[in-house]
Design a protein around this motif. Structure first.
Motif, mmCIF file in Angstrom:
data_model
loop_
_atom_site.group_PDB
_atom_site.id
_atom_site.type_symbol
_atom_site.label_atom_id
_atom_site.label_comp_id
_atom_site.label_asym_id
_atom_site.label_seq_id
_atom_site.Cartn_x
_atom_site.Cartn_y
_atom_site.Cartn_z
ATOM 1 N N LYS A 101 0.829 -1.212 0.000
ATOM 2 C CA LYS A 101 0.000 0.000 0.000
ATOM 3 C C LYS A 101 0.862 1.260 0.000
ATOM 4 O O LYS A 101 0.555 2.232 -0.697
ATOM 5 C CB LYS A 101 -0.951 -0.008 1.193
ATOM 6 N N ASN A 104 2.255 1.590 -3.543
ATOM 7 C CA ASN A 104 1.231 2.073 -4.471
ATOM 8 C C ASN A 104 0.962 3.562 -4.287
ATOM 9 O O ASN A 104 0.731 4.283 -5.259
ATOM 10 C CB ASN A 104 -0.056 1.265 -4.319
ATOM 11 N N THR A 105 1.014 4.039 -3.053
ATOM 12 C CA THR A 105 0.811 5.463 -2.782
ATOM 13 C C THR A 105 1.926 6.289 -3.427
ATOM 14 O O THR A 105 1.670 7.329 -4.041
ATOM 15 C CB THR A 105 0.748 5.722 -1.265
ATOM 16 N N LEU A 107 3.789 5.326 -5.997
ATOM 17 C CA LEU A 107 3.652 5.209 -7.451
ATOM 18 C C LEU A 107 2.632 6.220 -7.970
ATOM 19 O O LEU A 107 2.858 6.876 -8.994
ATOM 20 C CB LEU A 107 3.245 3.785 -7.842
ATOM 21 N N GLU A 108 1.522 6.360 -7.259
ATOM 22 C CA GLU A 108 0.498 7.338 -7.647
ATOM 23 C C GLU A 108 1.057 8.760 -7.556
ATOM 24 O O GLU A 108 0.872 9.579 -8.461
ATOM 25 C CB GLU A 108 -0.717 7.173 -6.728
ATOM 26 N N TRP A 109 1.742 9.069 -6.463
ATOM 27 C CA TRP A 109 2.347 10.392 -6.284
ATOM 28 C C TRP A 109 3.339 10.682 -7.404
ATOM 29 O O TRP A 109 3.319 11.770 -7.999
ATOM 30 C CB TRP A 109 3.038 10.448 -4.919
ATOM 31 N N GLY A 111 3.550 9.462 -10.420
ATOM 32 C CA GLY A 111 2.853 9.687 -11.688
ATOM 33 C C GLY A 111 2.242 11.073 -11.754
ATOM 34 O O GLY A 111 2.262 11.724 -12.806
ATOM 35 N N ARG A 112 1.720 11.532 -10.633
ATOM 36 C CA ARG A 112 1.085 12.857 -10.571
ATOM 37 C C ARG A 112 2.075 13.984 -10.798
ATOM 38 O O ARG A 112 1.737 14.999 -11.406
ATOM 39 C CB ARG A 112 0.430 13.031 -9.193
ATOM 40 N N LEU A 164 8.283 4.343 -15.006
ATOM 41 C CA LEU A 164 6.833 4.567 -14.936
ATOM 42 C C LEU A 164 6.219 4.915 -16.281
ATOM 43 O O LEU A 164 5.006 4.910 -16.408
ATOM 44 C CB LEU A 164 6.527 5.659 -13.901
#
Length: 165
Positions: A101, A104-105, A107-109, A111-112, A164
């Protein structure tokens, strides 16, 4: 469980979490070697939080910190697209998906904000961590031979990366 950005008010509890994670023997600090004060830890959290391309997340469960992930972004034009990761989970909370988790957090950051390369090092003997990183799509890029001395013996680390895009 709640994944959230670290706050300066977490400094003392975070310092204790780090000391506990250091006891695993798989972190850069040896058990008992970390000697920051809570104030120094607070300042470090403040500094990292103020950096545009760095981030620090903690996993909180039952009002306890169970783990963390930090991403330290490149500061120069040539490496602004990359970030170096550090991850740790308290041994009492391992096997509950917390590391996944946290990853994944991040990875999202990443990408943003436009980070396209994540990298880390992991002690080769930390098979559980290597498998986790591979599950998350990281690949072994190389091996740092005798990069650490653990209990008087040389130890190797893997360089790992994930693109990414």
């Amino acid at each position: 469980m709640n994944i959230r950005p670290i706050e300066t008010s977490d400094a003392e509890v975070f310092l204790e979490l780090n000391k506990r994670i250091d006891e695993s023997g798989f972190m850069l600090h040896e058990p008992g070697e970390r000697n920051l004060t809570a104030e120094q830890q607070r300042q470090a959290i403040e500094r990292i939080s103020s950096e545009e391309r760095s981030v620090f997340f903690v996993a909180e469960t039952d009002r306890q910190l169970a783990g963390f992930i930090a991403a330290f972004g490149g500061k120069m034009r040539r490496n602004r697209h990359s970030a170096y990761l550090a991850l740790g989970v308290h041994d009492a909370f391992q096997g509950q998906g917390i590391a996944t988790k946290l990853m994944n957090t991040v990875l999202e950051w990443a990408g943003r904000i436009g980070i396209t390369r994540l990298e880390l090092t992991v002690i080769k003997a930390n098979v559980k961590a290597v498998k986790l990183y591979q599950k998350m799509g990281f690949q072994i890029e190389g091996e740092k031979v005798h990069s650490l001395m653990i209990d008087g013996e040389p130890a190797n680390e893997y360089y790992m990366y994930k693109l990414l895009r």
